[in-house]
Scaffold this motif. Structure first.
Motif, PDB file in Angstrom:
ATOM      1  N   GLU A   1      -2.324   5.109   5.159  1.00 13.02           N
ATOM      2  CA  GLU A   1      -2.150   4.933   6.602  1.00 13.02           C
ATOM      3  C   GLU A   1      -3.362   4.261   7.227  1.00 13.02           C
ATOM      4  OE1 GLU A   1      -1.572   7.671   4.922  1.00 13.02           O
ATOM      5  OE2 GLU A   1       0.617   7.723   5.037  1.00 13.02           O
ATOM      6  N   GLY A   2      -4.563   4.655   6.754  1.00 13.97           N
ATOM      7  CA  GLY A   2      -5.787   4.046   7.273  1.00 13.97           C
ATOM      8  C   GLY A   2      -5.911   2.582   6.913  1.00 13.97           C
ATOM      9  N   ILE A   3      -5.527   2.250   5.691  1.00 15.76           N
ATOM     10  CA  ILE A   3      -5.598   0.858   5.242  1.00 15.76           C
ATOM     11  C   ILE A   3      -4.613   0.001   6.032  1.00 15.76           C
ATOM     12  CG2 ILE A   3      -5.169  -0.690   3.291  1.00 15.76           C
ATOM     13  CD1 ILE A   3      -6.139   1.620   1.480  1.00 15.76           C
ATOM     14  N   ARG A   4      -3.399   0.518   6.190  1.00 19.33           N
ATOM     15  CA  ARG A   4      -2.392  -0.227   6.946  1.00 19.33           C
ATOM     16  C   ARG A   4      -2.824  -0.403   8.400  1.00 19.33           C
ATOM     17  NH1 ARG A   4       2.280   3.733   4.879  1.00 19.33           N
ATOM     18  NH2 ARG A   4       2.598   2.929   2.759  1.00 19.33           N
ATOM     19  N   GLY A   5      -3.383   0.644   8.972  1.00 20.47           N
ATOM     20  CA  GLY A   5      -3.820   0.572  10.361  1.00 20.47           C
ATOM     21  C   GLY A   5      -4.952  -0.411  10.557  1.00 20.47           C
TER      22      GLY A   5
ATOM     23  N   VAL B   1       0.872  -1.175   0.000  1.00 24.02           N
ATOM     24  CA  VAL B   1       0.000   0.000   0.000  1.00 24.02           C
ATOM     25  C   VAL B   1       0.912   1.229   0.000  1.00 24.02           C
ATOM     26  CG1 VAL B   1      -1.943   1.165   1.101  1.00 24.02           C
ATOM     27  CG2 VAL B   1      -1.642  -1.299   1.402  1.00 24.02           C
ATOM     28  N   PRO B   2       1.237   1.771  -1.155  1.00 25.44           N
ATOM     29  CA  PRO B   2       2.215   2.860  -1.230  1.00 25.44           C
ATOM     30  C   PRO B   2       1.719   4.137  -0.560  1.00 25.44           C
ATOM     31  CG  PRO B   2       1.146   2.522  -3.355  1.00 25.44           C
ATOM     32  CD  PRO B   2       0.715   1.390  -2.477  1.00 25.44           C
ATOM     33  N   SER B   3       2.645   4.885  -0.029  1.00 22.17           N
ATOM     34  CA  SER B   3       2.297   6.166   0.598  1.00 22.17           C
ATOM     35  C   SER B   3       1.631   7.079  -0.428  1.00 22.17           C
ATOM     36  CB  SER B   3       3.558   6.842   1.147  1.00 22.17           C
ATOM     37  OG  SER B   3       4.138   6.039   2.163  1.00 22.17           O
ATOM     38  N   GLY B   4       0.612   7.803   0.011  1.00 21.01           N
ATOM     39  CA  GLY B   4      -0.126   8.689  -0.882  1.00 21.01           C
ATOM     40  C   GLY B   4      -1.291   8.020  -1.581  1.00 21.01           C
ATOM     41  N   PHE B   5      -1.430   6.695  -1.432  1.00 18.66           N
ATOM     42  CA  PHE B   5      -2.532   5.983  -2.070  1.00 18.66           C
ATOM     43  C   PHE B   5      -3.854   6.348  -1.398  1.00 18.66           C
ATOM     44  CE2 PHE B   5      -5.420   2.298  -2.035  1.00 18.66           C
ATOM     45  CZ  PHE B   5      -5.600   2.112  -3.398  1.00 18.66           C
ATOM     46  N   MET B   6      -4.908   6.457  -2.206  1.00 19.28           N
ATOM     47  CA  MET B   6      -6.253   6.718  -1.695  1.00 19.28           C
ATOM     48  C   MET B   6      -7.208   5.736  -2.355  1.00 19.28           C
ATOM     49  SD  MET B   6      -8.087   8.627   0.357  1.00 19.28           S
ATOM     50  CE  MET B   6      -7.136  10.142   0.595  1.00 19.28           C
TER      51      MET B   6
END
Length: 267
Positions: A80-84, A67-72
């Motif tokens: 960050e939400g997906i990873r969390g 899940v690359p940074s900046g992905f929506m």
């Protein structure tokens, strides 16, 4: 002048039928080990804290790069939400995971691990089909003959038994020749054999695409250059030529996969 030691073309069969007793032996081995497997599982992961440390945290770390940074996402969830969310879900999964395994390995009607053993028996046919179409095509077996991986690895360490394993579809020019440094033949043979099995399965899984073969050929070349005795053979290259050493996957005109190996020394 290039002094060729040997050249072989080793063909990969479309499938390798599993011997009649192999599925039963696979299943019986797992069933005999059921109680020990469960005991070790409980000793290694006895509680949720240990589960989070040994399984959940590494899993979360392995998942994060996907899940690359900046992905929506389409639902407007950030990276960050997906990873969390993934981390929270897996961290809280110990009880369900543990309950399911306890049920599978429970003693029922006097049979230890009755559910687990039933699932193993039910999986025998699927296991046979998968291994016939995957690894077994590259390994063969001791009863009906070796396939690409053992033939190649034995050739590359000078084990003369490999000459007798050449099959009707294969071609061979020259005898097995040892490229390994002194006292390293066993390690070299094991490394080559494992890489050929892994590489062949990866190529098969990717539909024999050129890019997949190129990637595996690059790895073969790097590996063999690291393992060879520089006094025994020239450096391996990724593009076959009459005066070069190489170990590359290719397709023939009929679309059959084969491993092409040549070894020699410039003198």
């Amino acid at each position: 002048m290039f002094n060729k030691k040997f050249e072989v073309k080793l063909y990969v069969p479309a499938t390798w039928e599993v011997a009649g007793d192999m599925p039963d032996r696979w299943a019986e081995g797992l069933k005999r080990a059921a109680e020990v497997m469960n005991d070790r599982r409980q000793a290694k992961l006895p509680d949720d804290g240990t589960f989070i440390l040994r399984m959940a945290t590494p899993a979360n770390e392995g998942y994060s790069p996907y899940v690359p940074s900046g992905f929506m996402s389409r639902s407007e969830r950030s990276a960050e939400g997906i990873r969390g969310t993934h981390a929270a879900n897996i961290n809280q999964s110990f009880n369900r995971w543990n309950d399911n395994l306890n049920r599978a390995f429970a003693t029922v009607d006097g049979v230890v691990a009755k559910e687990f053993k039933a699932k193993v028996d039910a999986a025998k046919d699927r296991w046979a089909i998968r291994i016939a179409d995957k690894a077994l095509r590259f390994t063969g077996d001791r009863i009906r003959g070796r396939s690409v991986a053992p033939i190649a690895s034995f050739y590359l360490v000078g084990d003369k038994r490999a000459s007798g394993w050449i099959r009707e579809a294969d071609t061979a020019d020259g005898a097995p020749y040892n490229i390994a440094r002194d006292w390293e033949r066993t390690a070299v043979k094991a490394a080559i054999q494992q890489k050929i099995i892994q590489g062949g399965v990866m190529i098969t899984n990717q539909g024999y695409k050129t890019a997949a073969m190129d990637a595996e050929n690059a790895v073969n070349t790097t590996l063999l250059n690291g393992l060879r005795d520089t006094a025994k053979c020239d450096a391996f290259v990724t593009t076959p030529a009459s005066d070069k050493c190489f170990c590359v996957w290719a397709l023939d005109g009929s679309g059959l996969l084969y491993l092409h190996i040549q070894v020699g020394l410039t003198v």
